[in-house]
Design an enzyme around this catalytic site. Structure first.
Site, mmCIF file in Angstrom:
data_model
loop_
_atom_site.group_PDB
_atom_site.id
_atom_site.type_symbol
_atom_site.label_atom_id
_atom_site.label_comp_id
_atom_site.label_asym_id
_atom_site.label_seq_id
_atom_site.Cartn_x
_atom_site.Cartn_y
_atom_site.Cartn_z
ATOM 1 N N ARG A 159 -14.844 -6.393 0.013
ATOM 2 C CA ARG A 159 -14.480 -5.995 0.838
ATOM 3 C C ARG A 159 -14.099 -5.890 2.473
ATOM 4 O O ARG A 159 -15.397 -6.776 2.839
ATOM 5 C CB ARG A 159 -14.450 -3.982 1.186
ATOM 6 N N LYS A 183 -20.048 -0.530 -0.112
ATOM 7 C CA LYS A 183 -19.785 1.384 0.235
ATOM 8 C C LYS A 183 -20.702 1.694 -0.443
ATOM 9 O O LYS A 183 -20.822 1.909 -1.406
ATOM 10 C CB LYS A 183 -18.223 0.917 -0.217
ATOM 11 N N HIS A 255 -7.462 -6.513 1.637
ATOM 12 C CA HIS A 255 -8.246 -6.002 -0.153
ATOM 13 C C HIS A 255 -7.107 -6.005 -1.209
ATOM 14 O O HIS A 255 -7.360 -6.074 -2.136
ATOM 15 C CB HIS A 255 -7.830 -4.386 0.205
ATOM 16 N N ARG A 258 -9.187 -8.253 -2.883
ATOM 17 C CA ARG A 258 -10.430 -7.842 -3.833
ATOM 18 C C ARG A 258 -9.949 -6.883 -5.033
ATOM 19 O O ARG A 258 -10.441 -7.911 -6.319
ATOM 20 C CB ARG A 258 -10.638 -6.959 -2.978
ATOM 21 N N HIS A 281 -18.337 -1.178 -7.899
ATOM 22 C CA HIS A 281 -17.444 0.842 -8.009
ATOM 23 C C HIS A 281 -19.186 1.675 -8.032
ATOM 24 O O HIS A 281 -19.265 1.383 -9.240
ATOM 25 C CB HIS A 281 -16.933 0.336 -9.568
ATOM 26 N N TYR A 290 -6.663 -1.052 -12.461
ATOM 27 C CA TYR A 290 -6.521 -2.050 -12.449
ATOM 28 C C TYR A 290 -5.647 -2.209 -14.611
ATOM 29 O O TYR A 290 -5.003 -2.966 -14.351
ATOM 30 C CB TYR A 290 -7.411 -3.309 -12.446
#
Length: 336
Positions: A159, A183, A255, A258, A281, A290
Site C-alpha cells: 500500500r 493495515k 493501489h 498492489r 489480507h 482478484y
C-alpha cells in the site's frame, strides 16, 4: 476554544493512538476527516472552527456534509463512508464523556453507510508494467529513487502508506527480505526478487544522509509523502505510455500497483491463499476480488462445461395463415 476542541484533541492524541492503538495513518485520516467537517461547518454556520459547539454538529449537518463530499468535492462512496466512520468513532468516544449528547450521537449513528459498487480491480498487464518500471532514468538521482520505489511497490504489493512509511531498518542488510507493517498492525516478511534488490541497493548508494528513518526521501531530504509518490507515479505513467500506449487509457493509482502484484501472483501460482498471504489480507474474502478479475478462471470454467446441444431443424408454422404470413414477401430461394 469550546469543549469540542478539547474532546477532539483528546480523541486524536490520546484515545486513538494510546487506548485503541490505532496506526499513525489512521490518526491522520481521522484528523483529515474532521478538518473537512469543521471547515464545512464553519462556513455554513458563519463562525470560526474554534467556536463550534458539539451541539451544532447534529445529524442534519452531518448529512449535508456527506452530500457535500460527493457532489461538490467529487469524492467516491467509499471516501464518504470512511469520513462517516471517523465521525461515528468520535461520537462513540463522546457518549461516555458528555452524556448530554447521547441522543445526538444516536441520531448520527443512525445515518447509514452507502452501498458501494463491486467493480473489477484495475491492473497492468506485463508489457505495461515493464514499460512503467523502465520509465525512470537510472542516470539521475530521482530516477534511481523512483525505480526503487516502483519495483518495491509492485514486488511486495505494498500500500502507498506502507511504502512511504518504510524505514531503513525494515530492509534486511543483505537486501533479501523486507519487513512490512501493514493495515491493522499485521506484519509480513517478504523475499525480494534480484531485480528489486538491485534497484533498492542502487538507491541506498546515493541516498543522502538524513535524520529521517524512512527509506525514501523527497528532494528536500524529508520522508516521501503519499502525494509525492502519486506525483512521481503519474509522471512515469506518462513516460511509459510512449512505449505501451494502452497504459494511457488506464487510471494508474498507487493501489493499482498492489492490484497488479496480486493479479500476477494469482496467474503464476493459481492459488488465492498465496495471494492473500503475500498481500497481508486479514481473510480470503478480501482476496476473492482478484478471482473475479482474472479472465483465465472463467475460461477454465467454460472449458470444463459441455455446451448444450441444440437439435437442428426449421420452424414450422402451426397454422396455414401463419405459414402464409411467414413466407409473404420472401424472395424465392431456388436452393431449397
Amino acid at each position: 476554544m469550546t469543549a469540542l476542541a478539547l474532546h477532539l484533541a483528546s480523541f486524536l492524541r490520546e484515545h486513538l493512538p494510546k487506548e485503541r492503538r490505532a496506526s499513525q495513518h489512521t490518526c491522520e485520516a481521522y484528523a483529515q476527516s474532521f478538518q473537512l467537517l469543521l471547515g464545512f461547518a464553519a462556513a455554513r454556520l458563519k463562525i470560526t472552527p474554534a467556536k463550534i459547539e458539539i451541539e451544532r454538529l447534529d445529524a442534519s449537518l452531518i448529512l449535508t456534509f456527506l452530500e457535500h463530499l460527493e457532489k461538490k468535492r467529487g469524492n467516491s462512496v467509499r471516501t464518504r463512508n470512511a469520513r462517516l466512520a471517523a465521525i461515528n468513532a468520535f461520537f462513540r468516544f463522546l457518549e461516555y464523556r458528555v452524556p448530554s449528547c447521547l441522543d445526538q450521537a444516536r441520531r448520527i449513528h443512525a445515518i447509514p453507510m452507502k452501498k458501494t459498487d463491486q467493480a473489477l480491480v484495475g491492473y497492468l498487464i506485463r508489457d505495461e508494467l515493464q514499460a512503467l518500471l523502465d520509465a525512470p532514468d537510472p542516470n539521475t538521482f530521482s530516477g534511481i529513487r523512483d525505480r526503487a520505489m516502483l519495483h518495491l511497490a509492485f514486488a511486495a504489493g505494498m500500500r502507498v502508506s506502507e511504502l512511504v512509511g518504510l524505514r531503513l531498518d525494515q530492509i534486511d542488510h543483505s537486501l533479501s527480505t523486507v519487513h512490512i507493517i501493514g493495515k491493522g498492525r499485521r506484519e509480513r516478511v517478504l523475499p525480494l526478487w534480484k531485480e528489486t534488490a538491485t534497484a533498492v541497493k542502487a538507491w541506498l548508494k546515493v541516498r543522502p544522509a538524513s535524520n529521517a528513518p524512512e527509506l525514501f526521501l523527497n528532494a528536500r531530504g524529508h520522508a516521501m509523502t503519499r502525494s509525492g509518490f502519486e506525483y512521481v507515479l503519474a509522471k512515469h505513467v506518462a513516460t511509459a505510455s510512449r512505449a505501451a500506449p494502452s497504459i494511457a487509457g488506464k487510471s494508474v493509482s498507487p493501489h493499482v500497483l498492489r492490484h497488479t502484484c496480486a493479479m500476477h501472483t494469482l496467474q503464476a501460482t493459481r492459488d488465492v491463499r498465496k495471494v492473500s498471504l503475500w498481500l497481508g489480507h486479514a481473510s480470503l474474502q478480501s482476496t476473492e476480488v482478484y478471482l473475479r478479475a482474472d479472465p483465465t478462471e472463467k475460461l477454465e470454467a467454460l472449458a470444463a462445461m459441455a455446451p448444450p446441444m441444440l437439435k437442428p431443424g426449421r420452424f414450422r408454422a402451426p397454422d396455414k395463415l401463419m405459414a402464409m404470413l411467414s413466407t409473404a414477401g420472401r424472395k424465392t430461394s431456388y436452393a431449397e
